[in-house]
Design an enzyme around this catalytic site. Sequence first.
Site, mmCIF file in Angstrom:
data_model
loop_
_atom_site.group_PDB
_atom_site.id
_atom_site.type_symbol
_atom_site.label_atom_id
_atom_site.label_comp_id
_atom_site.label_asym_id
_atom_site.label_seq_id
_atom_site.Cartn_x
_atom_site.Cartn_y
_atom_site.Cartn_z
ATOM 1 N N LEU A 9 0.832 -1.345 -0.101
ATOM 2 C CA LEU A 9 0.074 0.178 0.039
ATOM 3 C C LEU A 9 0.854 1.193 0.020
ATOM 4 C CD1 LEU A 9 -2.640 -1.153 2.617
ATOM 5 C CD2 LEU A 9 -2.561 -1.564 0.265
ATOM 6 N N ALA A 11 -0.210 4.554 -1.647
ATOM 7 C CA ALA A 11 -1.008 5.467 -2.384
ATOM 8 C C ALA A 11 -1.176 6.809 -1.836
ATOM 9 C CB ALA A 11 -2.439 5.001 -2.664
ATOM 10 N N ARG A 16 1.022 14.447 7.038
ATOM 11 C CA ARG A 16 1.560 14.863 8.030
ATOM 12 C C ARG A 16 3.304 15.163 7.995
ATOM 13 N NH1 ARG A 16 -0.671 10.369 12.274
ATOM 14 N NH2 ARG A 16 -1.367 9.579 10.332
ATOM 15 N N GLN A 73 -5.036 3.705 -7.184
ATOM 16 C CA GLN A 73 -6.285 4.045 -6.201
ATOM 17 C C GLN A 73 -6.356 5.602 -6.663
ATOM 18 O OE1 GLN A 73 -5.490 4.207 -2.317
ATOM 19 N NE2 GLN A 73 -7.918 3.621 -1.379
ATOM 20 N N GLY A 78 -9.559 4.520 2.014
ATOM 21 C CA GLY A 78 -9.229 3.417 3.056
ATOM 22 C C GLY A 78 -8.519 2.389 2.320
ATOM 23 N N ASN A 170 -2.373 -3.935 15.948
ATOM 24 C CA ASN A 170 -2.278 -4.358 14.402
ATOM 25 C C ASN A 170 -1.191 -3.680 13.884
ATOM 26 O OD1 ASN A 170 -2.984 -5.079 11.874
ATOM 27 N ND2 ASN A 170 -4.586 -3.599 11.698
ATOM 28 N N LYS A 351 38.752 16.651 -10.111
ATOM 29 C CA LYS A 351 37.192 16.402 -10.525
ATOM 30 C C LYS A 351 37.457 15.728 -12.099
ATOM 31 C CE LYS A 351 34.572 18.447 -13.961
ATOM 32 N NZ LYS A 351 34.696 19.039 -15.224
ATOM 33 N N TYR A 366 43.917 22.471 -7.739
ATOM 34 C CA TYR A 366 42.603 21.905 -8.298
ATOM 35 C C TYR A 366 43.197 21.041 -9.839
ATOM 36 C CZ TYR A 366 38.853 21.894 -11.359
ATOM 37 O OH TYR A 366 37.815 21.655 -12.130
#
Length: 457
Positions: A9, A11, A16, A73, A78, A170, A351, A366
């Site tokens: 799940l 979706a 929050r 979904q 739910g 649960n 680099k 460099y």
Amino acid sequence: MLNRYAIILAAGQGTRMKSKLYKVLHPVCGKPMVQHVVDQVLKLNIANIVTIIGHGADLVKATLGEQSSYALQEKQLGTAHAVMQAKEMLASKEGVTLVVCGDTPLITAETFDALIKNHEEKSATATILTAWTDDPTGYGRIVRNEKGLVEKIVEHKDASEEERCIKEINTGTYCFDNKALFEALEKVSNDNVQGEYYLPDVIEIMKSEGKVVSAFQTNDFAETLGVNDRIALSEAESIMRKRINQAHMRNGVTLIDPVSTYIDLDVEIGSDTVIYPGTMLRGTTKIGNDCQIGPNTEIKDCRIGNETTIRQSAAFNSVIGASVNIGPFAHIRPQSEIFDEVKIGNFVEIKKSVFGKGSKASHLSYIGDAEVGSDVNIGCGSITVNYDGKNKFLTKIEDEVFIGCNSNLVAPVTIGKGAYVAAGSTITKDVPGEALSIARARQENKENYVNKLNIKK
């Protein structure tokens, strides 16, 4: 053994989290939460994974790719409604289906496997993964009858005061007989406080039909942590980091201070390597044996050979050889290849360059878009001038070259084997092998110059 399926799940938007990034894509120890879940599920010999997507659907699909099938979904009504979206792909199949939330990154394949085995051994129609916690606020409660059998699951918002005192919760992870699951889903109603279709209601439906409902309690509540906000995200990060660090220490790696050491899940570290405080090892970094890394060092997606030391430096997406000494305060940028026995000293930046065996850049240099041969010495303050404002150009420094301090090598340019570049030179043309190149103004001293200016002393 019955065929095994999984529904993940993923979706929900996760309001929050207060983030533009969809909840299940927030990383824990360098990997999106939903990817952690998929990685563990894939260890179970699953015939098909169906991920339920909604908010951020394209990003979730881009993250998981072909590891999963997908069902959309469109409206989040739910958890039961979410699972129902997999009907077309799974409803007609015989077997066992695992249902798990994509925001539970800490749960392990071992726990999933124990849950499924418990389900199969008890010939259950549904098995709930439960856990015991001193603070069950927000979780659905497991209501058992006088014989200790599962009677129902009550969501926190719908629970009575007596039911809210129950400490067994649960976890949101289930195992179902696949066909029975989709048959029961058709009977779920939304007659509750939230007006949603709850997946736990399937349990009560199955119970009323006389089907066997079992519960398997994990002994590690932390493993079932669901991440709904930034606080829970930090808790998950902390728990997983501890798990990762302990695994490395058991494998022979010394972490001086595990609390201040941050190692992503896919990092590999050889034995007798020492990791000092404040170090971050990220991505797919692989570190050899007998290395010393840190303190205060960040390394991402690098491959590092044996007996290499990297102190107070940063390295990204590069290959670093054996017996290399880097730092302090060096920066190895992406697509660099540093061969064995190299020294990269303080305040040196590399680099997109090749740096040959035994070569040195000890300080304040460099080196960008360069091919540096073996046994080269690059003096303090030397620079490969690789950019003309529009394009990047290559500097090639052949073996056994000596570059004097404060030299500028203006690319494209080649310094031949064994050549010397005098300190303070700006080199704009190729230098032949074994030559000495001097490219600076001739020194001239003006005698009594200060007196002529009538400077008062």
